[in-house]
Scaffold this active site. Structure first.
Site, PDB file in Angstrom:
ATOM      1  N   ALA A  33       0.957  -0.972   0.025  1.00  0.00           N
ATOM      2  CA  ALA A  33      -0.088   0.338  -0.203  1.00  0.00           C
ATOM      3  C   ALA A  33       1.080   1.872  -0.094  1.00  0.00           C
ATOM      4  O   ALA A  33       2.304   1.129   0.016  1.00  0.00           O
ATOM      5  CB  ALA A  33      -1.261   0.117   1.429  1.00  0.00           C
ATOM      6  N   ASN A  34       0.284   2.355  -0.020  1.00  0.00           N
ATOM      7  CA  ASN A  34       1.266   3.891   0.251  1.00  0.00           C
ATOM      8  C   ASN A  34       0.581   4.634   1.183  1.00  0.00           C
ATOM      9  O   ASN A  34      -0.706   4.211   1.953  1.00  0.00           O
ATOM     10  CB  ASN A  34       1.083   4.557  -0.855  1.00  0.00           C
ATOM     11  CG  ASN A  34      -0.123   4.562  -1.479  1.00  0.00           C
ATOM     12  OD1 ASN A  34      -0.895   5.965  -0.473  1.00  0.00           O
ATOM     13  ND2 ASN A  34      -0.331   3.615  -2.663  1.00  0.00           N
ATOM     14  N   ARG A  35       0.836   5.769   1.799  1.00  0.00           N
ATOM     15  CA  ARG A  35       0.245   6.565   3.277  1.00  0.00           C
ATOM     16  C   ARG A  35      -0.806   7.245   2.500  1.00  0.00           C
ATOM     17  O   ARG A  35      -1.156   8.307   3.081  1.00  0.00           O
ATOM     18  CB  ARG A  35       1.796   7.894   2.929  1.00  0.00           C
ATOM     19  CG  ARG A  35       2.781   6.793   4.095  1.00  0.00           C
ATOM     20  CD  ARG A  35       3.609   7.983   4.138  1.00  0.00           C
ATOM     21  NE  ARG A  35       4.901   7.316   4.912  1.00  0.00           N
ATOM     22  CZ  ARG A  35       5.357   6.585   5.838  1.00  0.00           C
ATOM     23  NH1 ARG A  35       4.072   6.284   6.812  1.00  0.00           N
ATOM     24  NH2 ARG A  35       6.466   5.857   5.962  1.00  0.00           N
TER      25      ARG A  35
END
Ligand code: CTP
Ligand code: CA
Length: 218
Positions: A33-35
């Site tokens: 995933a990412n932020r």
């Protein structure tokens, strides 16, 4: 506390917004995933709905509440998001705020076991949803992308606008604490040049962008 009602400058328009991260499965319990928090995209969906638009918000996995008057479609992966975008067309405007994962994982069908040692993940490219819309015969009249960058923000954003056939790119420098924060400092990159917007709450950035969208569609 309720905000004053905005003028119905987007009445009769359909605006498509993507927001949040995507999750790319590694196995049935793990993901890449990412932020992205989804806050800026949700604020844009809310601002367009407040101006009378029909809004379809295609949201990656975030826990944010659905803004009033917005039709929300929840998705997990970039492929799911691409399919949901295609389903939601036609739209007068599309604002692609999502931080779409650039790669998907060749996922394992059952849970990887620690005892088997660290796995080697094979990454495959994901579809570029904005670029697909840019080439599509069903391209919305106004196509807006975002570009989160840590270096050479304006040069990268300008190149992305052209490469993806977007009308506008909203560029932001995410080397600070923009991701997850409540404020944003952006530059609006269009064919006519670059507007530098002052640092502001994400809700103000959203309102200003929704007003520009209404002007462009008028
Ligand atoms: N985007 C998309 N689908 C992808 C990747 C990006 O629709 N698979 C959209 C984003 O929603 C955003 C714009 O493209 O509106 C730019 O995303 P960004 O990640 O900044 O650009 P990339 O082309 O993926 O390039 P890079 O991550 O290498 O900077
Ligand atoms: Ca990317």
């Amino acid at each position: 506390l309720t905000a004053p009602a905005a003028r119905q400058t987007l009445a009769g328009r359909h605006v498509l917004v993507t927001a949040g991260p995507t999750h790319e499965a590694i196995d049935p319990v793990r993901y890449l995933a990412n932020r992205s928090s989804g806050k800026q995209g949700f604020a844009i969906a809310a601002a367009c709905a407040a101006r009378g638009a029909r809004v379809t918000l295609i949201a990656g996995p975030v826990t944010l509440p659905t803004p009033g008057g917005v039709d929300r479609v929840n998705v997990e992966s970039a492929r799911d998001m691409a399919n949901a975008v295609a389903q939601a067309l036609p739209a007068d405007a599309a604002v692609m705020v999502a931080a779409v994962a650039d790669w998907q994982v060749e996922a394992a069908p059952s849970k990887l076991k620690k005892g088997d040692g660290p796995p080697t993940l094979t990454l495959l490219p994901n579809p570029d949803i904005l670029a697909m819309l840019g080439k599509s015969p069903r391209r919305p009249r106004l196509l807006v992308g975002f570009a989160a960058e840590t270096d050479d923000v304006l040069a990268h954003a300008t190149a992305k606008r052209i490469a993806k056939n977007a009308d506008w790119i909203v560029a932001n420098d995410v080397s600070g604490d923009v991701m997850g924060g409540d404020r944003n400092s952006v530059h609006l990159v269009t064919a006519d040049g670059i507007d530098h917007w002052a640092d502001a709450p994400k809700s103000d950035v959203a309102g200003r962008l929704a007003d520009r969208i209404a002007d462009a569609l008028a």
